[in-house]
Design an enzyme around this catalytic site. Structure first.
Site, PDB file in Angstrom:
ATOM      1  CE  LYS A  89      -2.019  -1.123   3.930  1.00 26.93           C
ATOM      2  NZ  LYS A  89      -1.350  -2.396   4.227  1.00 26.93           N
ATOM      3  NE  ARG A 138      -4.847  -1.594   9.621  1.00 29.57           N
ATOM      4  CZ  ARG A 138      -3.805  -0.945   9.172  1.00 29.57           C
ATOM      5  NH1 ARG A 138      -3.896  -0.049   8.273  1.00 29.57           N
ATOM      6  NH2 ARG A 138      -2.630  -1.175   9.684  1.00 29.57           N
ATOM      7  NE  ARG A 141       7.765  -2.157   6.372  1.00 24.61           N
ATOM      8  CZ  ARG A 141       6.452  -2.142   6.502  1.00 24.61           C
ATOM      9  NH1 ARG A 141       5.686  -1.648   5.551  1.00 24.61           N
ATOM     10  NH2 ARG A 141       5.899  -2.628   7.583  1.00 24.61           N
ATOM     11  NE  ARG A 153       5.907  -0.223  10.129  1.00 20.54           N
ATOM     12  CZ  ARG A 153       4.782  -0.298   9.417  1.00 20.54           C
ATOM     13  NH1 ARG A 153       4.691   0.351   8.272  1.00 20.54           N
ATOM     14  NH2 ARG A 153       3.769  -1.003   9.844  1.00 20.54           N
ATOM     15  NE  ARG A 182       2.085  -4.957  11.118  1.00 19.25           N
ATOM     16  CZ  ARG A 182       3.198  -4.790  10.380  1.00 19.25           C
ATOM     17  NH1 ARG A 182       4.361  -5.257  10.821  1.00 19.25           N
ATOM     18  NH2 ARG A 182       3.142  -4.176   9.238  1.00 19.25           N
TER      19      ARG A 182
HETATM   20  P1  AP5 Z   1       4.833  -1.619   1.971  1.00 17.89           P
HETATM   21  O1  AP5 Z   1       4.528  -0.816   0.773  1.00 17.89           O
HETATM   22  O2  AP5 Z   1       5.530  -0.997   3.113  1.00 17.89           O
HETATM   23  O3  AP5 Z   1       3.506  -2.385   2.461  1.00 17.89           O
HETATM   24  P2  AP5 Z   1       2.216  -1.821   3.212  1.00 17.89           P
HETATM   25  O4  AP5 Z   1       1.043  -2.455   2.567  1.00 17.89           O
HETATM   26  O5  AP5 Z   1       2.253  -0.343   3.288  1.00 17.89           O
HETATM   27  O6  AP5 Z   1       2.446  -2.512   4.610  1.00 17.89           O
HETATM   28  P3  AP5 Z   1       2.383  -1.906   6.101  1.00 17.89           P
HETATM   29  O7  AP5 Z   1       3.194  -2.813   6.953  1.00 17.89           O
HETATM   30  O8  AP5 Z   1       2.716  -0.464   6.116  1.00 17.89           O
HETATM   31  O9  AP5 Z   1       0.900  -2.113   6.405  1.00 17.89           O
HETATM   32  P4  AP5 Z   1       0.247  -2.132   7.775  1.00 17.89           P
HETATM   33  O10 AP5 Z   1      -1.141  -2.072   7.344  1.00 17.89           O
HETATM   34  O11 AP5 Z   1       0.610  -3.255   8.646  1.00 17.89           O
HETATM   35  O12 AP5 Z   1       0.920  -0.900   8.530  1.00 17.89           O
HETATM   36  P5  AP5 Z   1       0.384   0.533   8.903  1.00 17.89           P
HETATM   37  O13 AP5 Z   1       1.551   1.441   8.952  1.00 17.89           O
HETATM   38  O14 AP5 Z   1      -0.758   0.904   8.043  1.00 17.89           O
HETATM   39  O15 AP5 Z   1       5.679  -2.890   1.475  1.00 17.89           O
HETATM   40  C1  AP5 Z   1       6.215  -3.810   2.413  1.00 17.89           C
HETATM   41  C2  AP5 Z   1       7.604  -4.289   1.965  1.00 17.89           C
HETATM   42  O16 AP5 Z   1       7.475  -5.032   0.754  1.00 17.89           O
HETATM   43  C3  AP5 Z   1       8.597  -3.154   1.639  1.00 17.89           C
HETATM   44  O17 AP5 Z   1       9.875  -3.547   2.054  1.00 17.89           O
HETATM   45  C4  AP5 Z   1       8.536  -3.031   0.116  1.00 17.89           C
HETATM   46  O18 AP5 Z   1       9.771  -2.572  -0.418  1.00 17.89           O
HETATM   47  C5  AP5 Z   1       8.251  -4.459  -0.289  1.00 17.89           C
HETATM   48  N1  AP5 Z   1       7.437  -4.547  -1.505  1.00 17.89           N
HETATM   49  C6  AP5 Z   1       6.398  -3.748  -1.873  1.00 17.89           C
HETATM   50  N2  AP5 Z   1       5.887  -4.129  -3.052  1.00 17.89           N
HETATM   51  C7  AP5 Z   1       6.617  -5.215  -3.437  1.00 17.89           C
HETATM   52  C8  AP5 Z   1       6.580  -6.065  -4.571  1.00 17.89           C
HETATM   53  N3  AP5 Z   1       5.674  -5.887  -5.545  1.00 17.89           N
HETATM   54  N4  AP5 Z   1       7.460  -7.094  -4.637  1.00 17.89           N
HETATM   55  C9  AP5 Z   1       8.379  -7.284  -3.652  1.00 17.89           C
HETATM   56  N5  AP5 Z   1       8.469  -6.505  -2.556  1.00 17.89           N
HETATM   57  C10 AP5 Z   1       7.603  -5.481  -2.461  1.00 17.89           C
HETATM   58  O19 AP5 Z   1      -0.171   0.306  10.366  1.00 17.89           O
HETATM   59  C11 AP5 Z   1       0.692   0.040  11.446  1.00 17.89           C
HETATM   60  C12 AP5 Z   1      -0.087  -0.030  12.750  1.00 17.89           C
HETATM   61  O20 AP5 Z   1      -0.743   1.221  12.993  1.00 17.89           O
HETATM   62  C13 AP5 Z   1      -1.230  -1.056  12.793  1.00 17.89           C
HETATM   63  O21 AP5 Z   1      -0.778  -2.329  13.163  1.00 17.89           O
HETATM   64  C14 AP5 Z   1      -2.162  -0.423  13.823  1.00 17.89           C
HETATM   65  O22 AP5 Z   1      -1.709  -0.652  15.114  1.00 17.89           O
HETATM   66  C15 AP5 Z   1      -2.026   1.050  13.538  1.00 17.89           C
HETATM   67  N6  AP5 Z   1      -3.034   1.538  12.569  1.00 17.89           N
HETATM   68  C16 AP5 Z   1      -2.776   2.124  11.365  1.00 17.89           C
HETATM   69  N7  AP5 Z   1      -3.915   2.454  10.745  1.00 17.89           N
HETATM   70  C17 AP5 Z   1      -4.928   2.062  11.570  1.00 17.89           C
HETATM   71  C18 AP5 Z   1      -6.347   2.119  11.468  1.00 17.89           C
HETATM   72  N8  AP5 Z   1      -6.954   2.644  10.395  1.00 17.89           N
HETATM   73  N9  AP5 Z   1      -7.077   1.608  12.500  1.00 17.89           N
HETATM   74  C19 AP5 Z   1      -6.473   1.103  13.593  1.00 17.89           C
HETATM   75  N10 AP5 Z   1      -5.146   1.009  13.742  1.00 17.89           N
HETATM   76  C20 AP5 Z   1      -4.372   1.494  12.737  1.00 17.89           C
HETATM   77 MG    MG Z   2       2.383   1.087   4.873  1.00 13.56          MG
END
Ligand code: AP5
Ligand code: MG
Ligand code: ZN
Length: 217
Positions: free
Chosen positions: A13, A88, A127, A160, A171
Site C-alpha cells: 500500500k 481498517r 523492509r 519498523r 498483524r
Molecule cells: P509496503 O509498501 O511498506 O507495504 P504496506 O502495505 O504499506 O504494509 P504496512 O506494513 O505499512 O501495512 P500495515 O497495514 O501493517 O501498517 P500501517 O503502517 O498501516 O511494502 C512492504 C515491503 O514489501 C517493503 O519492504 C517493500 O519494499 C516491499 N514490496 C512492496 N511491493 C513489493 C513487490 N511488488 N514485490 C516485492 N516486494 C515489495 O499500520 C501500522 C499499525 O498502525 C497497525 O498495526 C495499527 O496498530 C495502527 N493503525 C494504522 N492504521 C490504523 C487504522 N486505520 N485503525 C487502527 N489502527 C491502525
Molecule cells: Mg504502509
C-alpha cells in the site's frame, strides 16, 4: 481523485501510494505513518496508540477516525487524496461516509491489493524505511546501493518496530479478523476493484494506473 487502498500488512500500500503521489500529485494519508509520528513525538495520541501498535493490534476506532476527520479538512486534499491503511474496520468505513459528505467529497476508487500471507511475511521482515524522506526499500526485492543508506536522499534507514515475525503474525490475524470484511463491504457497494499484488513494483503500478485512469463505476 479520492482513493482508498486496501490490503494486508506488506501488500505494498505504502509503496504504491508513493508512486501515485509522484504521478497524480495528491497526498498520501497513511494512518500508520501519522500514528508512528505521534508515538515518536510522545503526543497524547501517540501515548494512547503505542501499546496497541507494539503488539500488532489495531488502535481504537475513535482515535483513527478523529485523525482522518481532521486530516481531510486540510486544503491539500482538495485535489484528491490516497487513504493508505484507513478504513481498517467496518465501523471506520461507516464513520468515513458522513465525514466525506460533510466536506462535499466522495470516494472514486477502492482498490484492494492481493498478496498471499507467506509473501507478506517475507516482505515485512526485509523492509527498510528512510528516517529522513520515508522512502521504502526491501533488502532483497528493492535494495539500496549502500546498506542502511537511502538512495534518494542519503538518509539512514531503519526497521519498523512492528516488523518482527511474531508481531507480523498478529498483524496478519488482525487483518483477517477486522479488515478483510471490508472487501465484502465495498464489493456489496459495487465500488471495489482488486489487483494482483505479486510482481515487480512498476508492473503493479501499471496495473494500478490502468484502474485509476478508467472512469470509476
Ligand atoms: P509496503 O509498501 O511498506 O507495504 P504496506 O502495505 O504499506 O504494509 P504496512 O506494513 O505499512 O501495512 P500495515 O497495514 O501493517 O501498517 P500501517 O503502517 O498501516 O511494502 C512492504 C515491503 O514489501 C517493503 O519492504 C517493500 O519494499 C516491499 N514490496 C512492496 N511491493 C513489493 C513487490 N511488488 N514485490 C516485492 N516486494 C515489495 O499500520 C501500522 C499499525 O498502525 C497497525 O498495526 C495499527 O496498530 C495502527 N493503525 C494504522 N492504521 C490504523 C487504522 N486505520 N485503525 C487502527 N489502527 C491502525
Ligand atoms: Mg504502509
Ligand atoms: Zn530518504
Amino acid at each position: 481523485m479520492n482513493l482508498i487502498l486496501l490490503g494486508p500488512p506488506g501488500a505494498g500500500k505504502g509503496t504504491q501510494a508513493q508512486k501515485i503521489v509522484e504521478r497524480y500529485h495528491i497526498p498520501q494519508i497513511s494512518t500508520g505513518d501519522i500514528l508512528r509520528a505521534a508515538v515518536k513525538e510522545k503526543t497524547p495520541l501517540g501515548l494512547k496508540a503505542k501499546g496497541f501498535m507494539d503488539q500488532g493490534q489495531l488502535v481504537p476506532d475513535d482515535l483513527v477516525i478523529g485523525i482522518i476527520g481532521e486530516r481531510l479538512k486540510d486544503p491539500d486534499c482538495n485535489q484528491g487524496f490516497i487513504l493508505d491503511g484507513f478504513p481498517r474496520t467496518i465501523p471506520q468505513a461507516e464513520a468515513l461516509q458522513p465525514i466525506l459528505v460533510k466536506l462535499g467529497k466522495s470516494i472514486d476508487h477502492v482498490i484492494s491489493i492481493e498478496v498471499d500471507p507467506e509473501e507478506l511475511v517475507r516482505r515485512l521482515t526485509g523492509r527498510r524505511t528512510c528516517k529522513n524522506c520515508g522512502a521504502m526499500y526491501h533488502v532483497l526485492f528493492n535494495p539500496t546501493q549502500h546498506e542502511w543508506m537511502c538512495d534518494r536522499c542519503g538518509g539512514r534507514l531503519y526497521q519498523r518496530d512492528d516488523d518482527k515475525e511474531e508481531t507480523i503474525r498478529t498483524r496478519l490475524k488482525e487483518y483477517e479478523k477486522q479488515t478483510a470484511p471490508l472487501i465484502q463491504y465495498y464489493k456489496s457497494k459495487n465500488s471495489l476493484r482488486s489487483i494482483q499484488g505479486i510482481g515487480g513494483l512498476d508492473e503493479i503500478f501499471e496495473r494500478m494506473v490502468r484502474l485509476l485512469d478508467t472512469k470509476p463505476r
